[in-house]
Enzyme design. Structure first.
Site: not given
Ligand code: 7TS
Length: 404
Positions: A121, A198, A201, A224, A362
């Site tokens: 991501h 990370d 997911q 999530k 992303c």
């Molecule tokens: N890393 C991964 C693997 C992710 O899927 C996401 C968000 C992030 C980092 C960032 O997370 P945040 O909570 O700091 O924004 N992924 C997604 C997605 O797949 N669709 O919308 C956000």
């Protein structure tokens, strides 16, 4: 696992309609839905405990502090961290990664290598590129194959005595690949490199054990995993967190301040400047409790069934291609219809009340690898059903008919 229709009653939003149709929520990889128990925790906090924490002598402040610190203990227990001060509250995965990347500015020098994977991501790419700009370190990339699996021989070849840090996601948000992180961590440690995983997911599907993984940093977002937005966790091994300089300066992260010199508070407060998302942190603990009552083994098994069912049904549609066919994958299906833009498919699905994400998710380097502008992504959670998947399959057929 509890009966899915029973579980669905915990989620008020799942009974609403979108465009006159029952909502089918398949955008769980972007954010999960929120059960009443978590909504109640937020309402309860603002109704009964709202106060600033760690500073007040008064009862409300002490009660709010206790609830917030209890949430930290729940998170510690869930991820099996050795110490509660290894759990840093953040605003989410992105914040956690930036905190570590910023800290490594002080530890890297020109000529050092840091290693990322092709499956990341943007939030696990860009902060590290910024770190390379600041320090002169080199960013190296573990390549992947057409299934969306990392090439582990190539990874071994990238590692050397110059490698200082490896950062890989546990599960890819765009393709659903479950990466062999235990192996990745072991290999990195053989050359003395630290590893950040990370877990944005993975945390909704798997209960990671940070001590068993021997991982140095693990980051997640509460939203999530049935929790609220704007809160997350950075786990860091005590030794690393002691070594890294603070990320932000301000109230609560200090031991003593004079105009000549400031000394920093002990862990975890050194990394928690300012008033945090108190209600969010408490509700994060409630979300973890909630998911544990469903049970992570039950969740994994149920979602795997959904994945297999949906994969089989979708592949029966002529001209539909699935991206991400790794042997180990979670309940994410990224696909395209031949000659049709993913955005158009997503728009028609939305008219039918079906929420999917379209675009590059992303993760532009993954889309570049496949030479496509993006995909339609359906991501399933434990509260989804096979009849919702049937609705998706009918919707995709309809989109194909209308758009070809
Ligand atoms: N890393 C991964 C693997 C992710 O899927 C996401 C968000 C992030 C980092 C960032 O997370 P945040 O909570 O700091 O924004 N992924 C997604 C997605 O797949 N669709 O919308 C956000």
């Amino acid at each position: 696992m509890r009966n899915v229709q029973d579980i669905r009653k915990d989620f008020p939003i799942l009974s609403r309609k979108v465009n006159g149709k029952p909502l089918v929520y398949f955008d769980n990889a972007a954010t999960s839905q929120t059960p009443q128990q978590v909504i109640d925790a937020i309402v309860d906090y603002y109704s009964n405990y709202n106060a600033n924490i760690h500073r007040g002598v008064h009862t409300l402040s002490q009660e709010a502090t206790d609830l917030y610190e209890q949430a930290r203990l729940k998170i510690q227990q869930h991820f099996n961290a050795k110490f509660s001060h290894e759990i840093i509250f953040t605003s989410g995965t992105t914040h956690g990664i930036n905190l570590v990347a910023n800290g490594f500015s002080a530890l890297l020098k020109k000529g050092d290598d840091i290693v990322v994977s092709a499956l990341e991501h943007h939030s696990n790419i860009v902060p590290w590129q910024m770190l390379c700009e600041r320090t002169g370190a080199n960013l190296k990339v573990i390549p992947m194959n057409a299934h969306g699996e990392l090439l582990l021989d190539a990874y071994a070849d990238l590692l050397s005595k110059h490698t200082k840090l490896v950062f890989v996601n546990h599960i890819s948000n765009a393709l659903g690949t479950i990466n062999p992180i235990k192996h990745i961590i072991e290999k990195a440690h053989e050359v003395g490199a630290a590893v950040l995983i990370d877990g944005a997911q993975s945390s909704p599907h798997i209960k990671p054990d940070v001590q068993d993984l021997d991982v140095d940093f693990y980051v997640v977002s509460a939203h999530k995993m049935c929790g609220p937005t704007g809160v997350g966790m950075l786990y860091g091994k005590e030794a690393w967190l002691k070594k890294l300089p603070p990320y932000q300066g301000g109230g609560e992260m200090i031991a003593e301040v004079t105009f000549e010199k400031t000394t920093y508070a002990d862990l975890p407060h050194k990394f928690e400047a300012g008033t945090p998302n108190i209600a969010g942190g408490i509700a994060f603990g409630t979300a973890i409790d909630y998911m544990n009552t469903i049970g992570f083994q039950n969740i994994a098994k149920y979602e795997h069934d959904l994945l297999e069912y949906a994969t089989e049904k979708l592949l029966q549609i002529k001209g539909l291609k699935i991206y991400g066919t790794a042997k180990h994958k979670t309940s994410v299906i990224s696909f395209n219809l031949d000659g049709i833009h993913p955005y158009d498919v997503g728009t028609i699905l939305d008219k039918l009340g079906i929420a999917v994400r379209t675009g590059h998710h992303c993760a532009q380097p993954i889309m570049d690898f496949y030479n496509i502008p993006g995909t339609v992504r359906a991501s399933f959670a434990f509260y989804n059903t096979k009849s919702e998947i049937d609705a998706l399959v009918e919707g995709v057929k309809k989109a194909k008919m209308m758009l070809s």
